[in-house]
Design an enzyme around this catalytic site. Structure first.
Site, short mmCIF file in Angstrom:
data_model
loop_
_atom_site.label_atom_id
_atom_site.label_comp_id
_atom_site.label_asym_id
_atom_site.label_seq_id
_atom_site.Cartn_x
_atom_site.Cartn_y
_atom_site.Cartn_z
N ILE A 1 0.82 -1.21 0.00
CA ILE A 1 0.00 0.00 0.00
C ILE A 1 0.86 1.27 0.00
O ILE A 1 0.42 2.34 -0.44
CB ILE A 1 -0.95 -0.02 1.23
CG1 ILE A 1 -2.17 0.84 1.02
CG2 ILE A 1 -0.22 0.38 2.51
CD1 ILE A 1 -3.23 0.64 2.07
N ASN B 1 11.89 -8.62 7.21
CA ASN B 1 12.21 -8.10 8.53
C ASN B 1 11.60 -8.99 9.62
O ASN B 1 10.45 -9.39 9.51
CB ASN B 1 11.64 -6.68 8.68
CG ASN B 1 12.13 -5.76 7.57
OD1 ASN B 1 13.25 -5.87 7.11
ND2 ASN B 1 11.28 -4.84 7.14
N GLN C 1 10.33 -4.70 11.57
CA GLN C 1 9.05 -5.33 11.25
C GLN C 1 7.91 -4.54 11.88
O GLN C 1 7.94 -4.26 13.09
CB GLN C 1 9.02 -6.79 11.74
CG GLN C 1 7.75 -7.53 11.33
CD GLN C 1 7.75 -9.00 11.77
OE1 GLN C 1 8.65 -9.44 12.49
NE2 GLN C 1 6.74 -9.74 11.34
N HIS D 1 6.46 -11.78 6.41
CA HIS D 1 6.30 -11.46 4.98
C HIS D 1 7.63 -11.13 4.33
O HIS D 1 8.58 -10.75 4.99
CB HIS D 1 5.33 -10.28 4.80
CG HIS D 1 5.71 -9.06 5.60
ND1 HIS D 1 5.38 -8.90 6.91
CD2 HIS D 1 6.42 -7.97 5.26
CE1 HIS D 1 5.85 -7.75 7.36
NE2 HIS D 1 6.50 -7.16 6.37
N PHE D 2 7.65 -11.26 3.02
CA PHE D 2 8.80 -10.86 2.20
C PHE D 2 8.40 -9.67 1.34
O PHE D 2 7.27 -9.62 0.84
CB PHE D 2 9.23 -12.01 1.26
CG PHE D 2 10.08 -13.06 1.93
CD1 PHE D 2 9.52 -13.94 2.86
CD2 PHE D 2 11.42 -13.18 1.62
CE1 PHE D 2 10.30 -14.91 3.46
CE2 PHE D 2 12.22 -14.15 2.22
CZ PHE D 2 11.65 -15.02 3.14
P1 5GP Z 1 7.35 -4.40 7.54
O1 5GP Z 1 7.98 -3.10 7.95
O2 5GP Z 1 6.49 -5.00 8.61
O3 5GP Z 1 8.38 -5.35 6.98
O4 5GP Z 1 6.45 -4.02 6.29
C1 5GP Z 1 5.05 -4.00 6.31
C2 5GP Z 1 4.61 -3.56 4.92
O5 5GP Z 1 3.24 -3.79 4.79
C3 5GP Z 1 4.86 -2.07 4.65
O6 5GP Z 1 5.63 -1.93 3.46
C4 5GP Z 1 3.46 -1.49 4.49
O7 5GP Z 1 3.39 -0.48 3.53
C5 5GP Z 1 2.65 -2.72 4.09
N1 5GP Z 1 1.26 -2.65 4.55
C6 5GP Z 1 0.84 -2.38 5.81
N2 5GP Z 1 -0.51 -2.42 5.86
C7 5GP Z 1 -0.95 -2.72 4.61
C8 5GP Z 1 -2.25 -2.89 4.04
O8 5GP Z 1 -3.29 -2.77 4.69
N3 5GP Z 1 -2.30 -3.21 2.72
C9 5GP Z 1 -1.19 -3.35 1.95
N4 5GP Z 1 -1.35 -3.64 0.67
N5 5GP Z 1 0.06 -3.19 2.47
C10 5GP Z 1 0.18 -2.88 3.78
#
Ligand code: 5GP
Ligand code: ZN
Length: 139
Positions: free
Chosen positions: A31, A86, A93, A99-100
């Site tokens: 997103i 992460n 994270q 997730h990747f």
């Molecule tokens: P992290 O920092 O946990 O590795 O990354 C989480 C990722 O998930 C971020 O890049 C963030 O933009 C994405 N993200 C968080 N919430 C949503 C959502 O509701 N929908 C989508 N498509 N991506 C999300």
């Protein structure tokens, strides 16, 4: 998992731009992309961190991750991709469903300065390498 945004996306209870789904994995557009086409790939099973991944999930997921990466590179005619993952708040994270990230790259795009990741490198001695080797090798 209740209240997990990624579980909601898998279930179709939250909107996403889905790119791919298999028995084990689900891929959708991030997103808040680091670059256009930034994709998040998640295991369908809710696990928080890499050490919680069951072996069957890990092996099937990796096959999907390679397939998706290859496809994105071709579809967007990319020069390269970064794959980031992460684990834990200390590692950045934010969403606690493992997730990747697949991050599309083009020559000289300046999107990620990988060199900056190494600004605080520890000074290493052979002694320290030996200690770490003892502590870290898989027995
Ligand atoms: P992290 O920092 O946990 O590795 O990354 C989480 C990722 O998930 C971020 O890049 C963030 O933009 C994405 N993200 C968080 N919430 C949503 C959502 O509701 N929908 C989508 N498509 N991506 C999300
Ligand atoms: Zn979840």
């Amino acid at each position: 998992m209740v209240n997990c945004i990624f579980c909601k996306i898998i279930a179709g209870d939250a909107k996403s731009y889905k790119l791919y789904e298999s028995e084990y994995s689900f891929a959708f557009l991030d997103i808040n992309p680091i670059s256009e086409g930034h994709t998040v790939v998640i295991p369908k099973k809710h696990v928080q961190s890499i050490e919680e991944w069951p072996e069957d999930v890990a092996s099937h997921f990796m096959v999907d991750l390679v397939k998706i990466s290859k496809h994105i590179k071709e579809a967007l005619k990319l020069d390269g991709i970064n794959i980031l993952q992460n684990n834990g708040k200390a590692a950045g994270q934010v969403v606690m469903h493992s997730h990747f990230h697949i991050i599309p790259r083009r020559n000289n795009d300046g999107v990620l300065n990988i060199e900056m990741l190494g600004k605080n490198r520890p000074k290493m001695t052979d002694e320290r390498f030996k200690e770490l080797h003892e502590q870290m090798k898989l027995k």
